[in-house]
Motif scaffolding. Structure first.
Motif, mmCIF file in Angstrom:
data_model
loop_
_atom_site.group_PDB
_atom_site.id
_atom_site.type_symbol
_atom_site.label_atom_id
_atom_site.label_comp_id
_atom_site.label_asym_id
_atom_site.label_seq_id
_atom_site.Cartn_x
_atom_site.Cartn_y
_atom_site.Cartn_z
ATOM 1 N N THR A 107 8.335 2.185 -3.814
ATOM 2 C CA THR A 107 7.636 3.079 -4.721
ATOM 3 C C THR A 107 8.453 4.334 -4.954
ATOM 4 O O THR A 107 9.270 4.729 -4.138
ATOM 5 C CB THR A 107 6.259 3.473 -4.157
ATOM 6 O OG1 THR A 107 6.458 4.165 -2.914
ATOM 7 C CG2 THR A 107 5.402 2.261 -3.929
ATOM 8 N N LEU B 76 4.812 1.254 -9.922
ATOM 9 C CA LEU B 76 5.316 1.514 -8.572
ATOM 10 C C LEU B 76 6.003 2.875 -8.512
ATOM 11 O O LEU B 76 5.900 3.595 -7.520
ATOM 12 C CB LEU B 76 6.294 0.414 -8.159
ATOM 13 C CG LEU B 76 5.691 -0.944 -7.804
ATOM 14 C CD1 LEU B 76 6.792 -1.950 -7.544
ATOM 15 C CD2 LEU B 76 4.787 -0.821 -6.585
ATOM 16 N N ASN C 166 3.472 5.639 -8.039
ATOM 17 C CA ASN C 166 2.509 5.478 -6.959
ATOM 18 C C ASN C 166 2.207 6.829 -6.320
ATOM 19 O O ASN C 166 3.083 7.473 -5.747
ATOM 20 C CB ASN C 166 3.065 4.511 -5.910
ATOM 21 C CG ASN C 166 2.096 4.273 -4.768
ATOM 22 O OD1 ASN C 166 2.036 5.057 -3.839
ATOM 23 N ND2 ASN C 166 1.344 3.188 -4.850
ATOM 24 N N PRO D 148 0.393 6.497 -12.882
ATOM 25 C CA PRO D 148 -0.038 6.003 -11.565
ATOM 26 C C PRO D 148 -0.164 4.493 -11.488
ATOM 27 O O PRO D 148 -0.325 3.946 -10.398
ATOM 28 C CB PRO D 148 -1.400 6.683 -11.363
ATOM 29 C CG PRO D 148 -1.903 6.925 -12.742
ATOM 30 C CD PRO D 148 -0.690 7.207 -13.579
#
Length: 583
Positions: free
Chosen positions: A417, A298, A301, A295
């Motif tokens: 992302t 990117l 995400n 997490p």
């Protein structure tokens, strides 16, 4: 005249030596017997009051059903041998009509249509025998293919020179013919043995080995426990792939047969795929998946992945339900590789302290799979738990692939992302690469890469070489920089492979770079004073629960006294790296 004598007379010479019964007359008899057998069984089932008679009836019908399965194979083989798919539509319609009502045919008042006199032209109703079985006999396509495969594997035939030959799997054929096993399990075992043929061929005395394997599989099939047979075949496959004699690379024919992505099942709402690929290609998948699981990147995400996930509601906090909110599509091939790691306090998944150590020659799941199963089936009673974003790890992996496929060409916008950039990292000894010693390379996630594949990729792909044991690398920035840059991170991972804690298997993409001598205590940022660690074990080292130190030129760890009273410096043997110092 007894029944068997009557049938023999009707199907051999008709009572006149030298004048055998024609195949058409035998077909008439077969149709009559089939009709009469069904009627006779129905009468017996209704009239029988004796339990001994009922038992014999059940045995007889079951045995007839089993013999019927073998007869189905013979009929499929005959259809394949005679090119039944070349019949025209009119002939097929006539045959269907006779099969539906054979009364006139049995009485001799109706004849079969004539065979084609010449090679048919134009578009035929079926392109192959499987098509005939599927559409004319209403057999599912997969079952039709399996039936043809079983016919060619379990029935006698001819070799390439036209000489008579026995079944390809005689012991399985014997189990089927004797009634010790049914067609379904025997056919499935024959298909699994076909998949092992290439691996068996690489072993010494492949003929004897194939016979021993088939003998063991036939006994398991006769025992009637399909799960045990599946485990046995999976274990044999693992042993063949891991044996020392299987070191030579797979042949192009084996790669064509085993690799690829196929649809295994379709339902109203879901499509199931099965994928098989070479380890070097699988490493790219694993690298992408690890980036999606992190997490802090990117690519991982959580909000971005949840927003683009099909049928998911990112605000629901669970993995169910269709989203009424507008989802955002990924718009580029953005990078998710942060390159550096920090002393963050965020938690990343990792094994509990004190987990068992793996064998020193590589990952335990790769070298010695427990119970000969590398990846056991998940427990159906324990569904995967979704994360805070409402997605399970498997759903994030799937969404990552979908985002990559949907992304348009060109440079990604800033801040994209869910789109990682994978980097294939392979570790290999220099003497192995030069051909001076036998061995293989290892990917960052612990997959074995054949040395021939490494040489090919070095010649065709872009490569960033990292030489272990050299003296010319500038990989130490002292106190000028606290966080490791990309170059230092790659070098540390090349040396250590993964987390410093013995038995920890957190992927390399999730690791932080830890100072062996703490930064606050004056430690510097250089390869010689750094080692990778997951968040959990990094925090344990920072809090004094573990002690990091240099031993024999390599980072080691002292475990807590309640886990290691002898206080022996240890390294993590899970990662099969070179175990060589950088300087």
């Amino acid at each position: 005249m007894e029944t068997c004598q009557l049938i023999d007379a009707l199907t051999t010479t008709g009572g006149e030596p030298g004048h055998p019964v024609s195949p058409v007359d035998k077909l008439r008899l077969l149709a009559a017997l089939e009709w009469r057998a069904a009627a006779l069984a129905a009468e017996l089932a209704a009239e029988t009051t004796s339990p001994t008679q009922a038992a014999l009836l059940a045995h007889t019908v079951e045995r007839a059903h089993q013999r019927g399965e073998i007869t189905q194979l013979r009929a499929a083989r005959a259809a394949q041998r005679t090119l039944v798919q070349d019949l025209g539509p009119e002939s097929l319609d006539e045959v269907r009509s006779i099969a539906a009502d054979p009364t006139a045919f049995i009485a001799g008042n109706r004849e079969l249509p004539a065979d084609p006199a010449t090679v048919p032209r134009g578009i035929m109703p079926f392109k192959d025998t499987a098509g005939f079985l599927e559409h004319d006999l209403r057999i599912p396509r997969t079952l039709a293919l399996h039936r043809l495969h079983a016919a060619n594997s379990l029935l006698p035939g001819t070799d390439v020179h036209g000489n008579p030959a026995g079944p390809r799997y005689p012991r399985l054929a014997e189990a089927l013919e004797s009634g010790a096993a049914r067609l379904g399990p025997v056919s499935a075992a024959a298909r699994r043995l076909d998949k092992l043929a290439h691996a068996i061929a690489r072993q010494p005395s492949p003929g004897d080995l194939a016979a021993r394997i088939e003998e063991k599989v036939a006994g398991s099939v006769a025992a009637g426990i399909p799960r045990d047979t599946g485990r046995l075949l999976a274990g044999i496959g693992d042993e063949l792939d891991q044996s020392p004699d299987a070191g030579q690379p797979p042949s192009p024919a084996e790669i064509r047969e085993r690799t690829g992505i196929v649809v295994t099942k379709r339902t109203r709402h879901y499509t199931h795929f099965s994928a098989c690929m070479l380890n070097a290609d699988a490493e790219v998948f694993l690298s992408h998946f690890a980036a999606a699981d992190n997490p802090r990147t990117l690519a991982g995400n959580r909000q971005g992945l949840a927003a683009s996930a099909t049928g998911m509601n990112p605000t629901a906090g669970n993995g169910a339900g269709n989203s009424d909110t507008k989802t955002t599509e990924a718009t580029g091939n953005g990078t998710g590789n942060t390159g550096t790691t920090t002393d963050s306090t965020s938690q990343a998944p990792g094994p509990e302290p004190g987990t068992a150590m793996a064998p020193p020659d590589g990952p335990d799941w790769f070298t010695r799979p427990e119970n000969a199963e590398s990846f056991p089936d998940p427990d159906p009673g324990s569904p995967p738990e979704p994360g805070p974003d409402g997605l399970t790890a498997a759903q994030r992996h799937l969404q990552l692939l979908l985002n990559l496929m949907r992304a348009p060409q060109g440079a990604p916008p800033r801040g994209t992302t869910g789109l990682p950039t994978a980097q294939l990292v392979i570790h290999c000894r220099l003497e192995t690469l030069l051909g001076l010693a036998k061995g293989n390379g290892w990917s960052a996630n612990g997959l074995q890469i054949p040395i021939g594949e490494i040489r090919r990729r070095l010649a065709t792909d872009g490569a960033i070489p990292i030489v272990l044991g050299g003296q010319s690398e500038v990989l130490d920035v002292g106190r000028e920089m606290r966080l490791a840059n990309d170059t230092i991170r790659r070098a540390v991972l090349a040396r250590d492979g993964g987390c410093f804690y013995p038995g920890c298997s957190v992927p390399p993409e999730h690791l932080e770079i830890c100072h062996i001598d703490g930064w606050a205590a004056g430690g510097g940022t250089g390869v010689a004073g750094l080692t990778p660690g997951c968040t959990c074990h990094h925090h344990m080292a920072d809090n004094g629960l573990l002690q990091l130190l240099i031993h024999n030129g390599l980072p080691h760890v002292l475990l807590p006294r309640h886990l290691d009273p002898e206080q022996i410096p240890r390294r993590n043997p899970y990662w099969p790296q070179n175990q060589t110092t950088l300087f």
